[in-house]
Motif scaffolding. Structure first.
Motif, PDB file in Angstrom:
ATOM      1  N   PRO A  18     -10.685   4.179   3.990  1.00 35.42           N
ATOM      2  CA  PRO A  18     -11.124   5.448   3.410  1.00 35.42           C
ATOM      3  C   PRO A  18     -10.349   6.626   3.988  1.00 35.42           C
ATOM      4  O   PRO A  18     -10.312   6.842   5.196  1.00 35.42           O
ATOM      5  CB  PRO A  18     -12.607   5.511   3.803  1.00 35.42           C
ATOM      6  CG  PRO A  18     -13.022   4.081   3.899  1.00 35.42           C
ATOM      7  CD  PRO A  18     -11.828   3.374   4.483  1.00 35.42           C
ATOM      8  N   GLY A  19      -9.691   7.368   3.106  1.00 37.56           N
ATOM      9  CA  GLY A  19      -8.917   8.524   3.519  1.00 37.56           C
ATOM     10  C   GLY A  19      -7.520   8.226   4.018  1.00 37.56           C
ATOM     11  O   GLY A  19      -6.784   9.147   4.361  1.00 37.56           O
ATOM     12  N   VAL A  20      -7.140   6.954   4.066  1.00 35.44           N
ATOM     13  CA  VAL A  20      -5.846   6.564   4.639  1.00 35.44           C
ATOM     14  C   VAL A  20      -4.975   5.933   3.564  1.00 35.44           C
ATOM     15  O   VAL A  20      -5.319   4.883   3.006  1.00 35.44           O
ATOM     16  CB  VAL A  20      -6.015   5.579   5.803  1.00 35.44           C
ATOM     17  CG1 VAL A  20      -4.649   5.212   6.393  1.00 35.44           C
ATOM     18  CG2 VAL A  20      -6.919   6.164   6.879  1.00 35.44           C
ATOM     19  N   ALA A  21      -3.839   6.560   3.264  1.00 34.70           N
ATOM     20  CA  ALA A  21      -2.875   6.024   2.303  1.00 34.70           C
ATOM     21  C   ALA A  21      -1.763   5.307   3.060  1.00 34.70           C
ATOM     22  O   ALA A  21      -1.205   5.837   4.018  1.00 34.70           O
ATOM     23  CB  ALA A  21      -2.283   7.143   1.452  1.00 34.70           C
ATOM     24  N   LEU A  22      -1.461   4.092   2.628  1.00 36.34           N
ATOM     25  CA  LEU A  22      -0.363   3.312   3.197  1.00 36.34           C
ATOM     26  C   LEU A  22       0.811   3.375   2.231  1.00 36.34           C
ATOM     27  O   LEU A  22       0.724   2.896   1.100  1.00 36.34           O
ATOM     28  CB  LEU A  22      -0.793   1.868   3.419  1.00 36.34           C
ATOM     29  CG  LEU A  22       0.289   0.905   3.936  1.00 36.34           C
ATOM     30  CD1 LEU A  22       0.794   1.341   5.304  1.00 36.34           C
ATOM     31  CD2 LEU A  22      -0.246  -0.520   3.979  1.00 36.34           C
ATOM     32  N   VAL A  23       1.904   3.988   2.669  1.00 32.55           N
ATOM     33  CA  VAL A  23       3.117   4.117   1.866  1.00 32.55           C
ATOM     34  C   VAL A  23       4.144   3.142   2.434  1.00 32.55           C
ATOM     35  O   VAL A  23       4.510   3.230   3.614  1.00 32.55           O
ATOM     36  CB  VAL A  23       3.660   5.550   1.911  1.00 32.55           C
ATOM     37  CG1 VAL A  23       4.976   5.660   1.146  1.00 32.55           C
ATOM     38  CG2 VAL A  23       2.631   6.526   1.346  1.00 32.55           C
ATOM     39  N   THR A  24       4.606   2.210   1.596  1.00 33.88           N
ATOM     40  CA  THR A  24       5.522   1.167   2.048  1.00 33.88           C
ATOM     41  C   THR A  24       6.829   1.248   1.274  1.00 33.88           C
ATOM     42  O   THR A  24       6.835   1.159   0.038  1.00 33.88           O
ATOM     43  CB  THR A  24       4.896  -0.231   1.850  1.00 33.88           C
ATOM     44  OG1 THR A  24       3.629  -0.285   2.507  1.00 33.88           O
ATOM     45  CG2 THR A  24       5.802  -1.317   2.418  1.00 33.88           C
ATOM     46  N   LEU A  25       7.928   1.448   1.993  1.00 34.99           N
ATOM     47  CA  LEU A  25       9.242   1.333   1.365  1.00 34.99           C
ATOM     48  C   LEU A  25       9.425  -0.119   0.951  1.00 34.99           C
ATOM     49  O   LEU A  25       9.261  -1.026   1.772  1.00 34.99           O
ATOM     50  CB  LEU A  25      10.346   1.751   2.330  1.00 34.99           C
ATOM     51  CG  LEU A  25      10.192   3.126   2.988  1.00 34.99           C
ATOM     52  CD1 LEU A  25      11.384   3.408   3.899  1.00 34.99           C
ATOM     53  CD2 LEU A  25      10.037   4.223   1.956  1.00 34.99           C
ATOM     54  N   ASP A  26       9.761  -0.360  -0.317  1.00 33.81           N
ATOM     55  CA  ASP A  26       9.629  -1.713  -0.851  1.00 33.81           C
ATOM     56  C   ASP A  26      10.925  -2.225  -1.478  1.00 33.81           C
ATOM     57  O   ASP A  26      10.978  -2.562  -2.655  1.00 33.81           O
ATOM     58  CB  ASP A  26       8.484  -1.734  -1.876  1.00 33.81           C
ATOM     59  CG  ASP A  26       8.020  -3.142  -2.189  1.00 33.81           C
ATOM     60  OD1 ASP A  26       8.358  -4.068  -1.437  1.00 33.81           O
ATOM     61  OD2 ASP A  26       7.306  -3.311  -3.202  1.00 33.81           O
TER      62      ASP A  26
END
Length: 270
Positions: A18-26
């Protein structure tokens, strides 16, 4: 938390907590190397996330065995054929993307899971906090290919993290900085145990989320602004305004009430 409904070719965005976005270079098959498309998508991701009201932390990492190997050499051959204006456009596209990451209003935590080279180092430097795996390593080897370490904010941010002499030695030699040295010189905040990096990053995010949203966001704003302000008096003025503003929010009275009642505060960021 409702994340923007977009799909990207080079990046994935998920809600890790909750409230945490995981951004992954893919682009794991290319060690998450940067392309023009990735720059465009990274800027879009950052701008979109900044509009998510209940976003509290962004965790940035890479898929596979690398964080980011810098600009994709498969695309680099054409750079010498660009005219001066074309090359400036190219450079500014990348700079806008990384600046958008740095400008996200909430804390950005880089979970550096492997090599962060060139532009990948520059991207890691945009984060407010960097955690590293034992496999993480960093370099700014621009001089080895006839370019300058004055790239995508590296010369400004690296100097402020590790000091001018250490930054100069790293940039002038183009050598590799491994995880333990990166921790020793202040380039990263900590080195995780094997296979614990993402868990450690999410634990850190959870500790940030537990605090007042407004307090965290204005703390970030003050820390960033005061890296650029040239006087102590101006820094104090900015801090005074932030504190005065936050006393008008609902979170401070809630924190005081929770302390008296010996309970955990329920922050709303209002």
């Amino acid at each position: 938390m409702k994340l923007p409904d977009r799909s990207f070719a080079t990046i994935t965005v998920t809600e890790a907590a909750p409230g945490v976005a995981l951004v992954t270079l893919d682009r794991p098959e290319r060690y998450n190397a940067m392309t023009d498309q990735m720059f465009v998508e990274l800027e879009r991701v950052a701008l979109d996330l900044d509009q998510v009201d209940d976003l509290r932390v962004v965790v940035l990492t890479g898929a596979g065995s690398a964080f980011c190997a810098g600009y994709d050499l498969a695309d680099a051959d054409r750079l010498a054929d660009l005219g001066a204006i074309g090359m400036l456009d190219q450079q500014e596209r990348g700079a806008r993307a990384l600046l958008a990451v740095r400008a996200i209003r909430v804390p950005v935590v880089a979970a550096v899971n492997g090599p962060a080279a060139g532009g990948g180092l520059a991207l890691a430097l945009q984060a407010d906090i960097r955690l590293a795996s034992p496999e993480a390593k960093f370099n700014a080897a621009f001089v080895k290919i006839g370019l300058t370490a004055g790239d995508l904010g590296t010369s400004w941010l690296l100097t402020r993290l590790v000091g001018p002499a250490v930054a100069s030695e790293i940039c002038f030699t183009g050598r590799m900085v491994h995880a333990e040295e990166a921790f020793r010189i202040g380039l990263v905040n900590s080195v995780s145990e094997p296979d614990k990096l993402l868990g450690d990053a999410l634990d850190l995010a959870d500790r940030i989320v537990a605090n007042s949203p407004g307090g965290v966001q204005l703390s970030k704003r003050a820390l960033h602004a005061n890296m650029e302000i040239g006087s102590y008096a101006a820094a104090i003025e900015l801090e005074n305004r932030g504190q005065a503003l936050l006393t008008r929010s609902t979170d401070m009275p809630e924190a005081l009430a929770a302390f008296k009642e010996k309970r955990r505060p329920v922050f709303k960021g209002e």
